[in-house]
Design a protein around this motif. Structure first.
Motif, PDB file in Angstrom:
ATOM      1  N   HIS A  61       0.846  -1.191   0.000  1.00  0.00           N
ATOM      2  CA  HIS A  61       0.000   0.000   0.000  1.00  0.00           C
ATOM      3  C   HIS A  61       0.880   1.238   0.000  1.00  0.00           C
ATOM      4  O   HIS A  61       2.023   1.208   0.484  1.00  0.00           O
ATOM      5  CB  HIS A  61      -0.912   0.026   1.240  1.00  0.00           C
ATOM      6  CG  HIS A  61      -1.771  -1.175   1.392  1.00  0.00           C
ATOM      7  ND1 HIS A  61      -2.992  -1.313   0.766  1.00  0.00           N
ATOM      8  CD2 HIS A  61      -1.578  -2.324   2.099  1.00  0.00           C
ATOM      9  CE1 HIS A  61      -3.526  -2.479   1.082  1.00  0.00           C
ATOM     10  NE2 HIS A  61      -2.686  -3.113   1.889  1.00  0.00           N
ATOM     11  N   LEU A  62       0.367   2.336  -0.545  1.00  0.00           N
ATOM     12  CA  LEU A  62       1.045   3.626  -0.507  1.00  0.00           C
ATOM     13  C   LEU A  62       0.423   4.480   0.587  1.00  0.00           C
ATOM     14  O   LEU A  62      -0.805   4.594   0.671  1.00  0.00           O
ATOM     15  CB  LEU A  62       0.944   4.339  -1.861  1.00  0.00           C
ATOM     16  CG  LEU A  62       1.727   3.714  -3.015  1.00  0.00           C
ATOM     17  CD1 LEU A  62       1.467   4.484  -4.314  1.00  0.00           C
ATOM     18  CD2 LEU A  62       3.222   3.696  -2.712  1.00  0.00           C
ATOM     19  N   ARG A  63       1.280   5.087   1.409  1.00  0.00           N
ATOM     20  CA  ARG A  63       0.816   5.921   2.504  1.00  0.00           C
ATOM     21  C   ARG A  63       1.683   7.176   2.593  1.00  0.00           C
ATOM     22  O   ARG A  63       2.847   7.177   2.174  1.00  0.00           O
ATOM     23  CB  ARG A  63       0.877   5.170   3.846  1.00  0.00           C
ATOM     24  CG  ARG A  63      -0.068   3.995   3.959  1.00  0.00           C
ATOM     25  CD  ARG A  63      -1.514   4.445   4.053  1.00  0.00           C
ATOM     26  NE  ARG A  63      -2.424   3.347   4.319  1.00  0.00           N
ATOM     27  CZ  ARG A  63      -3.009   2.597   3.397  1.00  0.00           C
ATOM     28  NH1 ARG A  63      -2.752   2.849   2.107  1.00  0.00           N
ATOM     29  NH2 ARG A  63      -3.835   1.634   3.733  1.00  0.00           N
ATOM     30  N   HIS A  64       1.107   8.248   3.177  1.00  0.00           N
ATOM     31  CA  HIS A  64       1.843   9.498   3.374  1.00  0.00           C
ATOM     32  C   HIS A  64       2.531   9.497   4.736  1.00  0.00           C
ATOM     33  O   HIS A  64       2.018   8.938   5.710  1.00  0.00           O
ATOM     34  CB  HIS A  64       0.893  10.703   3.295  1.00  0.00           C
ATOM     35  CG  HIS A  64       0.414  10.991   1.897  1.00  0.00           C
ATOM     36  ND1 HIS A  64       1.221  11.592   0.948  1.00  0.00           N
ATOM     37  CD2 HIS A  64      -0.767  10.757   1.285  1.00  0.00           C
ATOM     38  CE1 HIS A  64       0.541  11.733  -0.187  1.00  0.00           C
ATOM     39  NE2 HIS A  64      -0.666  11.221  -0.003  1.00  0.00           N
ATOM     40  N   VAL A  65       3.693  10.169   4.798  1.00  0.00           N
ATOM     41  CA  VAL A  65       4.407  10.347   6.057  1.00  0.00           C
ATOM     42  C   VAL A  65       3.863  11.591   6.758  1.00  0.00           C
ATOM     43  O   VAL A  65       3.757  12.661   6.151  1.00  0.00           O
ATOM     44  CB  VAL A  65       5.918  10.497   5.820  1.00  0.00           C
ATOM     45  CG1 VAL A  65       6.652  10.736   7.141  1.00  0.00           C
ATOM     46  CG2 VAL A  65       6.473   9.259   5.132  1.00  0.00           C
ATOM     47  N   GLY A  66       3.529  11.465   8.032  1.00  0.00           N
ATOM     48  CA  GLY A  66       3.043  12.607   8.789  1.00  0.00           C
ATOM     49  C   GLY A  66       4.189  13.484   9.271  1.00  0.00           C
ATOM     50  O   GLY A  66       5.376  13.121   9.195  1.00  0.00           O
ATOM     51  N   LYS A  67       3.851  14.667   9.787  1.00  0.00           N
ATOM     52  CA  LYS A  67       4.872  15.574  10.311  1.00  0.00           C
ATOM     53  C   LYS A  67       5.572  15.011  11.529  1.00  0.00           C
ATOM     54  O   LYS A  67       6.664  15.473  11.896  1.00  0.00           O
ATOM     55  CB  LYS A  67       4.235  16.917  10.639  1.00  0.00           C
ATOM     56  CG  LYS A  67       3.757  17.686   9.416  1.00  0.00           C
ATOM     57  CD  LYS A  67       3.190  19.037   9.810  1.00  0.00           C
ATOM     58  CE  LYS A  67       2.732  19.814   8.571  1.00  0.00           C
ATOM     59  NZ  LYS A  67       2.182  21.144   8.930  1.00  0.00           N
ATOM     60  N   ASP A  68       4.972  14.024  12.168  1.00  0.00           N
ATOM     61  CA  ASP A  68       5.595  13.380  13.326  1.00  0.00           C
ATOM     62  C   ASP A  68       6.391  12.146  12.939  1.00  0.00           C
ATOM     63  O   ASP A  68       6.728  11.317  13.790  1.00  0.00           O
ATOM     64  CB  ASP A  68       4.533  13.007  14.357  1.00  0.00           C
ATOM     65  CG  ASP A  68       3.372  12.226  13.729  1.00  0.00           C
ATOM     66  OD1 ASP A  68       3.460  11.911  12.530  1.00  0.00           O
ATOM     67  OD2 ASP A  68       2.382  11.956  14.443  1.00  0.00           O
ATOM     68  N   CYS A  69       6.670  11.993  11.628  1.00  0.00           N
ATOM     69  CA  CYS A  69       7.455  10.861  11.104  1.00  0.00           C
ATOM     70  C   CYS A  69       6.755   9.525  11.340  1.00  0.00           C
ATOM     71  O   CYS A  69       7.411   8.490  11.486  1.00  0.00           O
ATOM     72  CB  CYS A  69       8.852  10.822  11.713  1.00  0.00           C
ATOM     73  SG  CYS A  69       9.826  12.284  11.381  1.00  0.00           S
ATOM     74  N   ARG A  75      10.464  13.290   4.307  1.00  0.00           N
ATOM     75  CA  ARG A  75       9.953  14.644   4.473  1.00  0.00           C
ATOM     76  C   ARG A  75       8.441  14.552   4.677  1.00  0.00           C
ATOM     77  O   ARG A  75       7.819  13.532   4.302  1.00  0.00           O
ATOM     78  CB  ARG A  75      10.272  15.504   3.245  1.00  0.00           C
ATOM     79  CG  ARG A  75       9.610  15.020   1.968  1.00  0.00           C
ATOM     80  CD  ARG A  75       9.996  15.863   0.763  1.00  0.00           C
ATOM     81  NE  ARG A  75       9.244  15.466  -0.416  1.00  0.00           N
ATOM     82  CZ  ARG A  75       9.558  14.441  -1.197  1.00  0.00           C
ATOM     83  NH1 ARG A  75      10.633  13.709  -0.915  1.00  0.00           N
ATOM     84  NH2 ARG A  75       8.817  14.141  -2.248  1.00  0.00           N
ATOM     85  N   PRO A  76       7.823  15.579   5.242  1.00  0.00           N
ATOM     86  CA  PRO A  76       6.370  15.532   5.456  1.00  0.00           C
ATOM     87  C   PRO A  76       5.604  15.336   4.160  1.00  0.00           C
ATOM     88  O   PRO A  76       5.967  15.878   3.108  1.00  0.00           O
ATOM     89  CB  PRO A  76       6.065  16.890   6.096  1.00  0.00           C
ATOM     90  CG  PRO A  76       7.353  17.315   6.719  1.00  0.00           C
ATOM     91  CD  PRO A  76       8.431  16.781   5.815  1.00  0.00           C
ATOM     92  N   ARG A  77       4.547  14.510   4.226  1.00  0.00           N
ATOM     93  CA  ARG A  77       3.659  14.199   3.097  1.00  0.00           C
ATOM     94  C   ARG A  77       4.335  13.371   1.999  1.00  0.00           C
ATOM     95  O   ARG A  77       3.790  13.221   0.908  1.00  0.00           O
ATOM     96  CB  ARG A  77       3.075  15.474   2.484  1.00  0.00           C
ATOM     97  CG  ARG A  77       2.240  16.300   3.441  1.00  0.00           C
ATOM     98  CD  ARG A  77       0.999  15.550   3.896  1.00  0.00           C
ATOM     99  NE  ARG A  77       0.107  15.237   2.780  1.00  0.00           N
ATOM    100  CZ  ARG A  77      -0.905  14.393   2.852  1.00  0.00           C
ATOM    101  NH1 ARG A  77      -1.149  13.744   3.988  1.00  0.00           N
ATOM    102  NH2 ARG A  77      -1.679  14.177   1.811  1.00  0.00           N
ATOM    103  N   GLN A  78       5.498  12.832   2.270  1.00  0.00           N
ATOM    104  CA  GLN A  78       6.153  11.978   1.279  1.00  0.00           C
ATOM    105  C   GLN A  78       5.415  10.650   1.175  1.00  0.00           C
ATOM    106  O   GLN A  78       4.969  10.087   2.175  1.00  0.00           O
ATOM    107  CB  GLN A  78       7.608  11.733   1.676  1.00  0.00           C
ATOM    108  CG  GLN A  78       8.344  10.766   0.748  1.00  0.00           C
ATOM    109  CD  GLN A  78       9.777  10.540   1.188  1.00  0.00           C
ATOM    110  OE1 GLN A  78      10.359  11.373   1.887  1.00  0.00           O
ATOM    111  NE2 GLN A  78      10.356   9.411   0.812  1.00  0.00           N
ATOM    112  N   LEU A  79       5.285  10.128  -0.021  1.00  0.00           N
ATOM    113  CA  LEU A  79       4.668   8.819  -0.235  1.00  0.00           C
ATOM    114  C   LEU A  79       5.684   7.722   0.028  1.00  0.00           C
ATOM    115  O   LEU A  79       6.797   7.759  -0.507  1.00  0.00           O
ATOM    116  CB  LEU A  79       4.130   8.697  -1.664  1.00  0.00           C
ATOM    117  CG  LEU A  79       2.699   9.153  -1.925  1.00  0.00           C
ATOM    118  CD1 LEU A  79       2.363   8.996  -3.402  1.00  0.00           C
ATOM    119  CD2 LEU A  79       1.706   8.365  -1.089  1.00  0.00           C
TER     120      LEU A  79
END
Length: 472
Positions: free
Chosen positions: A325-333, A350-354
């Motif tokens: 699955h593809l997910r985004h990275v949050g600002k809290d890593c 980095r934030p919002r990275q897939l």
């Protein structure tokens, strides 16, 4: 022929059983020693034998089977050609109905044609019929899921499922219990089954489950298979056989096995874990293999030995199926997956990275979609969380992020240690003195009345009377 009084009394004793459907004419004839035609004649027309006809006070006599007639009709609408013995078994096991099988059988004789007419099925059609088939040893296995419900709800597990694989030649069973039906769990159960049988069959029959079939298609079209299912089958060298829609008869061996395991392993027992349930099945398998099967007429264990010897050998390395699955990275890593959070290194994202999540039954790995300078994509590996709402964090992933340890507060009663011993007050100037609360108390502040500011700005004092109209 006129019956003697003793025969009359004997028929009187069996007449209620016959009228209620509990006994057939053949059974009454066997018990009384009379000819079947004679029994039929006098039971259907009691006056001809001198037996008084039972009166119903002008009302039709209600049968016991009439109370569950709507339930039987619903079962027939789902499968109009279902055997009467199967219907009676389900009434007793699933609905707790205490009724004689003969009464159900008599009711089915009039209900089945009526339901078939409602469904638009003519007597000459072959609807619901299927050809019985047998296979050679090692040729086929059948797979199915069972829903065991809330058997472990008392220990916090909301639902339990049973995975079943049955060898078609011998009917040798395998079963394991899980708390999920996802892709990784599904094929992990396959690996356990192959280890149980010590080999792999030539083909496995499935229904159109989403872990095998990518999407449904019209009849006659090729079924698109799930890529992970194709890769798994290729690694273990077996063929995937997908049934046509609404054809459970194609895997009747494993369908039957689901109910057998419930009756012999789960019924009347309490468990506190999935492991206990699996251990109960393992303990029951020798008893099952010692039985003579009703279809092929052999001891299941003897036939299973031939079945196992014909299976293909297991590969040297197992194939581990992973959900992707593809997910985004949050600002809290943190990365959210399956209602849980998993950390990734702050220095690599980095934030919002897939990122790509690859999840197996016991492990979750997170990968970058673009290879790094070293050519790898792996960011982190975690043990898979159990349940929902968990946060799985490796503290090293947060290295370099602010921790908040440099933030300080003070009441102002004392100077910081780095400034102790320095002169305070007027010796260091007013600005320096104001840095500490204690030094600010000694700063001299000039005092003057507010009228001074009124004179400087040319405004009238707030306490002066307002001018009158004549003064204007």
């Amino acid at each position: 022929m006129v019956l003697d009084p003793h025969r009359w009394l004997e028929l009187r004793r069996f007449r209620p059983l016959y009228e209620s459907g509990a006994m057939s004419l053949r059974e009454v004839a066997k018990e009384t020693g009379l000819n079947r035609r004679t029994v039929s004649k006098y039971l259907k027309d009691p006056a001809s034998a001198g037996l008084p006809r039972r009166e119903s006070a002008g009302r039709p006599q209600r049968r016991v089977v009439d109370e569950i007639a709507p339930l039987i009709d619903a079962i027939l609408r789902a499968e109009v050609l279902m055997k009467g013995s199967v219907i009676h078994e389900r009434l007793v096991a699933e609905y707790g109905v205490a009724i004689n099988y003969q009464r159900v059988k008599i009711y089915l004789q009039e209900a089945r044609p009526r339901i078939a007419q409602e469904l638009g099925i003519s007597p000459g059609e072959l609807a619901g019929l299927h050809r019985r088939f047998e296979v050679v040893p090692g040729a086929q296995a059948q797979v199915d899921w069972g829903d065991e419900g809330r058997v472990l709800a008392h220990v916090g597990i909301p639902k339990v499922y049973s995975f079943h694989m049955t060898l078609s030649y011998s009917r040798d069973p395998f079963c394991c219990f899980t708390t999920s039906q996802d892709l990784a769990t599904f094929f992990d159960c396959h690996r356990q089954a192959f280890a149980h049988f010590a080999g792999v069959p030539l083909s496995i029959v499935y229904d159109r489950t989403k872990t095998v079939v990518r999407r449904h298609v019209a009849p006659g079209e090729a079924v698109p298979l799930h890529p992970e299912a194709v890769a798994f089958a290729g690694h273990y060298d077996y063929d995937i056989d997908v049934l046509a829609a609404y054809r459970p008869q194609g895997k009747g061996r494993v369908e039957r096995q689901v109910n057998i395991v419930r009756d012999h392993v789960l019924a009347g027992r309490a468990f506190s874990s999935v492991e206990e349930m699996n251990a109960a099945f393992t303990a029951w398998v020798p008893l099952r293999r010692a039985k003579v099967h009703g279809t092929h007429g052999e001891v299941i264990g003897h036939r299973a030995a031939r079945d196992h010897s014909a299976l293909r050998p297991l590969p040297q390395t197992p194939y581990v199926v992973a959900q992707r699955h593809l997910r985004h990275v949050g600002k809290d890593c943190l990365v959210a997956f399956d209602a849980n959070l998993y950390s990734v290194p702050a220095r690599k994202v980095r934030p919002r990275q897939l990122v790509e999540v690859r999840a197996t039954k016991s492990q979750v790995s997170l990968h970058s979609t673009v290879p790094g300078s070293d050519g790898t994509t792996l960011l982190a590996i975690h043990s898979r969380a159990v349940g929902r709402g968990a946060r799985v964090v490796d503290e090293r992933h947060w290295d370099g992020l602010p921790t908040g340890s440099g933030r300080r507060v003070t009441t102002g009663d004392a100077l910081p240690s780095s400034r102790r011993g320095r002169p305070t007050g007027s010796q260091t100037g007013p600005l320096q003195a104001l840095l500490s609360r204690s030094a600010a108390a000694h700063v001299e502040v000039g005092r003057r009345p507010l009228s001074v500011y009124d004179e400087l700005t040319g405004t009238r004092p707030f306490n002066s009377p307002s001018p009158t109209k004549d003064a204007r």
